[in-house]
Design a protein around this motif. Structure first.
Motif, PDB file in Angstrom:
ATOM      1  N   LYS A  55       0.924  -1.103  -0.032  1.00 15.83           N
ATOM      2  CA  LYS A  55      -0.117  -0.102  -0.056  1.00 15.83           C
ATOM      3  C   LYS A  55       1.008   1.126   0.088  1.00 15.83           C
ATOM      4  N   TYR A  56       0.680   2.098  -0.910  1.00 21.84           N
ATOM      5  CA  TYR A  56       1.325   3.227  -1.289  1.00 21.84           C
ATOM      6  C   TYR A  56       0.415   4.512  -1.457  1.00 21.84           C
ATOM      7  N   LYS A  57       0.603   5.370  -0.501  1.00 21.62           N
ATOM      8  CA  LYS A  57      -0.355   6.776  -0.882  1.00 21.62           C
ATOM      9  C   LYS A  57      -1.821   6.130  -1.100  1.00 21.62           C
ATOM     10  N   ASN A  58      -2.322   5.562  -0.206  1.00 19.60           N
ATOM     11  CA  ASN A  58      -3.748   5.140  -0.372  1.00 19.60           C
ATOM     12  C   ASN A  58      -4.164   4.158  -1.379  1.00 19.60           C
ATOM     13  N   HIS A  59      -3.153   3.640  -2.351  1.00 19.84           N
ATOM     14  CA  HIS A  59      -3.232   2.886  -3.316  1.00 19.84           C
ATOM     15  C   HIS A  59      -2.750   1.580  -2.913  1.00 19.84           C
ATOM     16  N   SER A  83      -5.134  -0.404  -7.109  1.00 15.00           N
ATOM     17  CA  SER A  83      -6.428  -0.501  -6.655  1.00 15.00           C
ATOM     18  C   SER A  83      -6.593   0.495  -5.547  1.00 15.00           C
ATOM     19  N   THR A  84      -7.731   1.015  -5.317  1.00 16.79           N
ATOM     20  CA  THR A  84      -8.177   1.679  -4.084  1.00 16.79           C
ATOM     21  C   THR A  84      -8.980   0.966  -3.098  1.00 16.79           C
ATOM     22  N   ASP A  85      -9.580  -0.120  -3.535  1.00 17.03           N
ATOM     23  CA  ASP A  85     -10.439  -0.975  -2.887  1.00 17.03           C
ATOM     24  C   ASP A  85     -10.201  -2.469  -2.757  1.00 17.03           C
ATOM     25  N   LEU A  86      -9.198  -3.173  -3.591  1.00 20.32           N
ATOM     26  CA  LEU A  86      -8.843  -4.452  -3.314  1.00 20.32           C
ATOM     27  C   LEU A  86      -9.822  -5.044  -4.182  1.00 20.32           C
ATOM     28  N   MET A  87     -11.006  -4.610  -4.736  1.00 17.97           N
ATOM     29  CA  MET A  87     -11.848  -5.501  -5.572  1.00 17.97           C
ATOM     30  C   MET A  87     -11.676  -5.166  -7.034  1.00 17.97           C
ATOM     31  N   ASP A 323     -14.301  -3.585   2.898  1.00 18.79           N
ATOM     32  CA  ASP A 323     -14.312  -2.178   2.649  1.00 18.79           C
ATOM     33  C   ASP A 323     -12.805  -1.665   3.470  1.00 18.79           C
ATOM     34  N   VAL A 324     -11.943  -1.093   2.662  1.00 25.82           N
ATOM     35  CA  VAL A 324     -10.862  -0.918   3.055  1.00 25.82           C
ATOM     36  C   VAL A 324     -10.615   0.297   4.083  1.00 25.82           C
ATOM     37  N   LYS A 325     -11.823   1.182   4.185  1.00 25.76           N
ATOM     38  CA  LYS A 325     -11.869   2.223   5.109  1.00 25.76           C
ATOM     39  C   LYS A 325     -12.150   1.858   6.564  1.00 25.76           C
TER      40      LYS A 325
END
Length: 335
Positions: A55-59, A83-87, A323-325
């Motif tokens: 993970k680097y800078k929210n990506h 990806s930003t959501d792994l899906m 949900d990555v958040k």
């Protein structure tokens, strides 16, 4: 007549744009289907086998062996997806396209690429298993880049701490310290800390005297968990896990991560990914379902693990969302 033709052209263009838009929407994934065909933003099956994620800078960046059909057989390819959501994953190209770097001969091997970001040097450092066709070289190779998606430049190869190294895994601890996990066939698998610039392996933490490959480690609520696969080549087997209070051990006896008869549901471990959110932490098992005769069609088995208090269990694969958040995962369908 001219106006009618223009209206006709306009209607065709509108239809084409709408078709393209809906096609794009159709590629959006709301869940992960373990063992299914996992498509990227182009609608193509993701080619990131034996891979790893950072993970680097929210990506998130997913690297793996590119095994698509029609590639130059003299080269080896490491793909990169973002990806930003792994899906949902966007293909960023082949981060590494490598010709034989060490005169290894025909059918040379580049496997299990893993990338580490070094916050001090601002470099992305890729490790991979580098070998000849007989697996006698048993080394790691290193390539570097200024960007997560490359291009990566080959630098060198070596045997970490002088030991044989075949399958490799990566572990980044909660404090950011980076470690390499590697299989030393005569003895077991080793866990070693990388040097400050990540360009070497400087300190052995543990030798786990178990003949295993596909090594993966995660730190969860005060314990380190290690997963490994037995030495059965392409064929799946019952993967096992052990725990320790620290990477230096002592390590517990190994236990099954799933019913032995299921042979890890046809997969082999490659990584455990910890997703820490605002509400909870989910640990994902990442495994490969290898298809040696049709390698381009090899699949992925990702699944949230049941983990904690020294226990680890891989449930029967089912479609799930993450949900990555918040860090929450949810089963979305029953098989």
């Amino acid at each position: 007549m001219l106006r009618s033709f223009k209206r006709y052209k306009c209607s065709l263009l509108t239809f084409a744009l709408l078709t393209f838009a809906f096609a794009g929407l159709a590629q959006q994934h709301t869940s992960i289907e373990p063992g299914g065909v996992w498509t990227d933003n182009r609608g193509k099956h993701i080619q990131a086998h034996g891979g790893g994620i950072i993970k680097y800078k929210n990506h998130y960046y997913w690297y793996g062996e590119e095994r698509a059909q029609g590639l130059d057989t003299a080269k080896r390819y490491v793909s990169c997806y973002e990806s930003t959501d792994l899906m949902n994953w966007t293909f960023k190209g082949d981060a590494l396209q490598q010709a034989d770097p060490e005169n290894l001969g025909s059918h040379w091997v580049l496997e299990r690429p893993k990338v580490f970001y070094n916050n001090k040097t601002k470099k992305f450092v890729m490790y991979f298993h580098l070998d000849d066709r007989s697996y006698k070289v048993a080394s790691v190779g290193i390539a570097v880049s200024d960007k997560p998606d490359g291009p990566y430049r080959y630098v060198k190869s070596f045997r970490p701490l002088g030991h044989e190294s075949r399958d490799i895994g990566q572990f980044i601890d909660d404090d950011g310290t980076a470690y390499l996990v590697f299989e030393d066939r005569p003895y077991g698998f080793r866990i070693a800390k990388l040097s400050a610039d990540y360009m070497n392996v400087e300190e052995e933490m543990s030798l786990i005297p178990k003949h295993m490959e596909g090594g993966a480690i995660v730190h969860y609520k005060g314990l380190d968990y290690a997963i490994g696969s037995a030495l059965t080549g392409w064929d799946p087997n019952p993967n096992l896990y052990a725990t320790a209070p620290s990477l230096k051990g002592p390590w517990s006896e190994f236990k099954d991560i799933a019913p032995p008869a299921e042979r890890t549901y046809g997969s082999q471990s490659t990584m455990m990914l910890k997703v820490t959110g605002t509400k909870t932490t989910t640990v994902l098992f990442m495994g490969d379902i290898w298809k040696p005769k049709t390698q381009w069609d090899s699949r992925y088995l990702w699944m949230p693990l049941e983990i904690g208090e020294g226990k680890l269990w891989l449930p029967s694969p089912q479609s799930f969302s993450i949900d990555v958040k918040t860090g929450e995962s949810k089963i979305v369908s029953q098989k």
